[in-house]
Design a protein around this motif. Structure first.
Motif, PDB file in Angstrom:
ATOM      1  N   GLY A  28       0.780  -1.224   0.000  1.00  0.00           N
ATOM      2  CA  GLY A  28       0.000   0.000   0.000  1.00  0.00           C
ATOM      3  C   GLY A  28       0.815   1.279   0.000  1.00  0.00           C
ATOM      4  N   SER A  29       2.138   1.151   0.007  1.00  0.00           N
ATOM      5  CA  SER A  29       2.977   2.349  -0.066  1.00  0.00           C
ATOM      6  C   SER A  29       4.381   1.961  -0.495  1.00  0.00           C
ATOM      7  N   LEU A  30       5.089   2.921  -1.078  1.00  0.00           N
ATOM      8  CA  LEU A  30       6.479   2.703  -1.472  1.00  0.00           C
ATOM      9  C   LEU A  30       7.362   2.523  -0.243  1.00  0.00           C
ATOM     10  N   THR A  31       7.086   3.321   0.780  1.00  0.00           N
ATOM     11  CA  THR A  31       7.885   3.266   2.004  1.00  0.00           C
ATOM     12  C   THR A  31       7.748   1.921   2.694  1.00  0.00           C
ATOM     13  N   ALA A  32       6.517   1.405   2.760  1.00  0.00           N
ATOM     14  CA  ALA A  32       6.286   0.133   3.439  1.00  0.00           C
ATOM     15  C   ALA A  32       6.883  -1.036   2.669  1.00  0.00           C
ATOM     16  N   PHE A  60       0.334   3.606 -10.104  1.00  0.00           N
ATOM     17  CA  PHE A  60      -0.134   4.036  -8.789  1.00  0.00           C
ATOM     18  C   PHE A  60      -0.409   5.533  -8.790  1.00  0.00           C
ATOM     19  N   THR A  61      -1.466   5.896  -8.088  1.00  0.00           N
ATOM     20  CA  THR A  61      -1.740   7.304  -7.815  1.00  0.00           C
ATOM     21  C   THR A  61      -1.134   7.648  -6.468  1.00  0.00           C
ATOM     22  N   ARG A  62      -0.232   8.617  -6.431  1.00  0.00           N
ATOM     23  CA  ARG A  62       0.422   8.988  -5.180  1.00  0.00           C
ATOM     24  C   ARG A  62      -0.556   9.758  -4.302  1.00  0.00           C
ATOM     25  N   LEU A  63      -0.715   9.288  -3.073  1.00  0.00           N
ATOM     26  CA  LEU A  63      -1.575   9.931  -2.082  1.00  0.00           C
ATOM     27  C   LEU A  63      -0.714  10.584  -1.012  1.00  0.00           C
ATOM     28  N   PRO A  64      -1.288  11.456  -0.184  1.00  0.00           N
ATOM     29  CA  PRO A  64      -0.491  12.024   0.920  1.00  0.00           C
ATOM     30  C   PRO A  64       0.106  10.939   1.804  1.00  0.00           C
ATOM     31  N   ARG A  65      -0.606   9.832   1.942  1.00  0.00           N
ATOM     32  CA  ARG A  65      -0.094   8.695   2.709  1.00  0.00           C
ATOM     33  C   ARG A  65      -0.270   7.444   1.869  1.00  0.00           C
ATOM     34  N   GLY A  66       0.810   6.948   1.307  1.00  0.00           N
ATOM     35  CA  GLY A  66       0.758   5.723   0.527  1.00  0.00           C
ATOM     36  C   GLY A  66       0.399   5.962  -0.929  1.00  0.00           C
ATOM     37  N   VAL A  67      -0.007   4.887  -1.587  1.00  0.00           N
ATOM     38  CA  VAL A  67      -0.364   4.953  -3.004  1.00  0.00           C
ATOM     39  C   VAL A  67      -1.657   4.168  -3.216  1.00  0.00           C
ATOM     40  N   GLY A 136      -2.394   1.301  21.102  1.00  0.00           N
ATOM     41  CA  GLY A 136      -2.325   2.749  20.987  1.00  0.00           C
ATOM     42  C   GLY A 136      -3.655   3.315  20.536  1.00  0.00           C
ATOM     43  N   LEU A 137      -3.662   4.618  20.264  1.00  0.00           N
ATOM     44  CA  LEU A 137      -4.855   5.294  19.776  1.00  0.00           C
ATOM     45  C   LEU A 137      -5.027   5.043  18.283  1.00  0.00           C
ATOM     46  N   THR A 138      -6.262   5.148  17.822  1.00  0.00           N
ATOM     47  CA  THR A 138      -6.567   4.762  16.445  1.00  0.00           C
ATOM     48  C   THR A 138      -5.785   5.548  15.414  1.00  0.00           C
ATOM     49  N   GLU A 139      -5.756   6.874  15.519  1.00  0.00           N
ATOM     50  CA  GLU A 139      -5.114   7.670  14.469  1.00  0.00           C
ATOM     51  C   GLU A 139      -3.626   7.342  14.303  1.00  0.00           C
ATOM     52  N   PRO A 140      -2.825   7.315  15.383  1.00  0.00           N
ATOM     53  CA  PRO A 140      -1.419   6.924  15.197  1.00  0.00           C
ATOM     54  C   PRO A 140      -1.259   5.506  14.654  1.00  0.00           C
ATOM     55  N   LEU A 141      -2.111   4.591  15.067  1.00  0.00           N
ATOM     56  CA  LEU A 141      -2.012   3.215  14.573  1.00  0.00           C
ATOM     57  C   LEU A 141      -2.299   3.139  13.080  1.00  0.00           C
ATOM     58  N   LEU A 142      -3.264   3.924  12.602  1.00  0.00           N
ATOM     59  CA  LEU A 142      -3.552   3.942  11.171  1.00  0.00           C
ATOM     60  C   LEU A 142      -2.401   4.559  10.390  1.00  0.00           C
ATOM     61  N   GLU A 143      -1.766   5.557  10.959  1.00  0.00           N
ATOM     62  CA  GLU A 143      -0.588   6.137  10.315  1.00  0.00           C
ATOM     63  C   GLU A 143       0.516   5.089  10.196  1.00  0.00           C
ATOM     64  N   GLU A 144       0.710   4.320  11.243  1.00  0.00           N
ATOM     65  CA  GLU A 144       1.722   3.258  11.220  1.00  0.00           C
ATOM     66  C   GLU A 144       1.344   2.164  10.229  1.00  0.00           C
ATOM     67  N   MET A 145       0.051   1.884  10.091  1.00  0.00           N
ATOM     68  CA  MET A 145      -0.374   0.898   9.092  1.00  0.00           C
ATOM     69  C   MET A 145      -0.042   1.384   7.683  1.00  0.00           C
ATOM     70  N   ALA A 163      -7.494   4.337   0.842  1.00  0.00           N
ATOM     71  CA  ALA A 163      -6.252   3.576   0.816  1.00  0.00           C
ATOM     72  C   ALA A 163      -6.273   2.387   1.767  1.00  0.00           C
ATOM     73  N   LEU A 164      -7.035   2.485   2.868  1.00  0.00           N
ATOM     74  CA  LEU A 164      -7.088   1.416   3.856  1.00  0.00           C
ATOM     75  C   LEU A 164      -8.501   0.836   3.898  1.00  0.00           C
ATOM     76  N   PRO A 165      -8.703  -0.358   3.366  1.00  0.00           N
ATOM     77  CA  PRO A 165     -10.037  -0.960   3.413  1.00  0.00           C
ATOM     78  C   PRO A 165     -10.423  -1.351   4.833  1.00  0.00           C
ATOM     79  N   SER A 166     -11.699  -1.171   5.168  1.00  0.00           N
ATOM     80  CA  SER A 166     -12.164  -1.482   6.513  1.00  0.00           C
ATOM     81  C   SER A 166     -13.588  -2.012   6.443  1.00  0.00           C
TER      82      SER A 166
END
Length: 305
Positions: A28-32, A60-67, A136-145, A163-166
């Protein structure tokens, strides 16, 4: 697999470039994808650009977080995933392309993990599934995902964007509770009046859970200020049980205390406030069959929560 042409037969495709493409597609991202491939992030970026040049298509379409994969990327992944996974298995590898079982990286709020999630997963662990848990809290955990650190996150809200299916997992009920020493203070049946002189215990200064309870149940604004704040719901539960005051807590966290009389239910509305929990999965995480097992186990268990 014939690596001489792409899914549309437009141009030659290098095997290593396809491996990099599939890792990015699944992570889901180049970094990951970079640490999964033992490559640097600039190298991964360069290889994706090269493959895009070779195929003449944007992958891939580049997003602020991931692709986000383009329709052509979905088509290409469908063609190359099976052969690349089979090749990786023949080579005896273990990683993002093999489909072999690896530890499942799971994260969520600490209290929910302890009360609901880990007990549900105990049979899987006993059968050999490996799980690595973060809290942890949801927002930081989603950032780490988004950075590739977690395969599954139990979230207290739905992630923004696509970007993150749920999927909804369960509804958590919130209850207004206090120690029995405070429970005998009703004022004409109005809990708001009865609680004016009772200290409020909460996990955050802005009282998000309590304010929502007041707004939803009583139809009014909560004007009380916290007497005690502590950023852990277990600690809030301990303080309230000891007689420090009242709070609004998830029923799952305090049900045992209610059953044994250590806590008293101060109000029982016909429609208590509910918060929907979501199970979020990192794109590509299903390449590990144990991720699928953990996800399906939690979904089955959540029906009884």
């Amino acid at each position: 697999m014939d690596t001489r042409t792409t899914a549309t037969g437009s141009a030659p495709a290098d095997l290593n470039l396809l491996r990099t493409f599939l890792a990015v597609y699944r992570a889901g991202s180049l970094t990951a994808a970079a640490p999964l491939l033992s490559l640097s992030q600039p190298t991964v970026t360069a290889q994706i650009r090269t493959l895009e040049q070779q195929t003449g298509r944007v992958l891939f379409t580049r997003l602020p977080r991931g692709v986000e994969p383009t329709p052509y990327a979905h088509e290409l992944a469908g063609e190359v995933a099976g052969p690349l996974d089979a090749l990786a298995a023949l080579e005896g590898g273990a990683g993002p392309l093999t489909g072999h079982s690896a530890p499942v990286h799971l994260a969520g709020p600490s209290e929910l993990l302890c009360v609901r999630v880990l007990p549900a997963l105990a049979p899987l662990i006993a059968r050999g599934v490996q799980v690595r848990v973060a809290q942890g809290l949801t927002e930081p955990l989603l950032e780490e995902m988004r950075a590739g650190r977690h395969d599954l996150v139990v979230a207290t809200r739905r992630p923004r964007g696509r970007a993150l299916p749920s999927a909804p997992l369960a509804d958590e009920e919130y209850v207004l509770v206090a120690s029995p020493v405070w429970a005998g203070r009703p004022a004409d049946g109005d809990p708001c009046t009865a609680l004016r002189e009772v200290p409020l215990v909460t996990y955050a200064e802005d009282l998000p859970i309590a304010r929502r309870y007041w707004r939803t149940v009583f139809g009014r604004q909560l004007t009380a200020r916290a007497a005690l704040t502590v950023p852990n719901l277990y600690a809030v539960l301990a303080a309230v049980t000891a007689g420090a005051g009242y709070s609004v807590l998830p029923r799952s966290l305090c049900q045992e205390h209610l059953d044994t009389g250590r806590l008293a239910l101060l109000h029982d509305p016909e429609e208590p406030p509910l918060n929907t929990l979501f199970l979020v999965q990192r794109p590509g995480a299903e390449a590990n069959p144990d991720v699928v097992r953990v996800r399906e186990t939690l979904q089955r268990a959540a029906r009884a929560w």
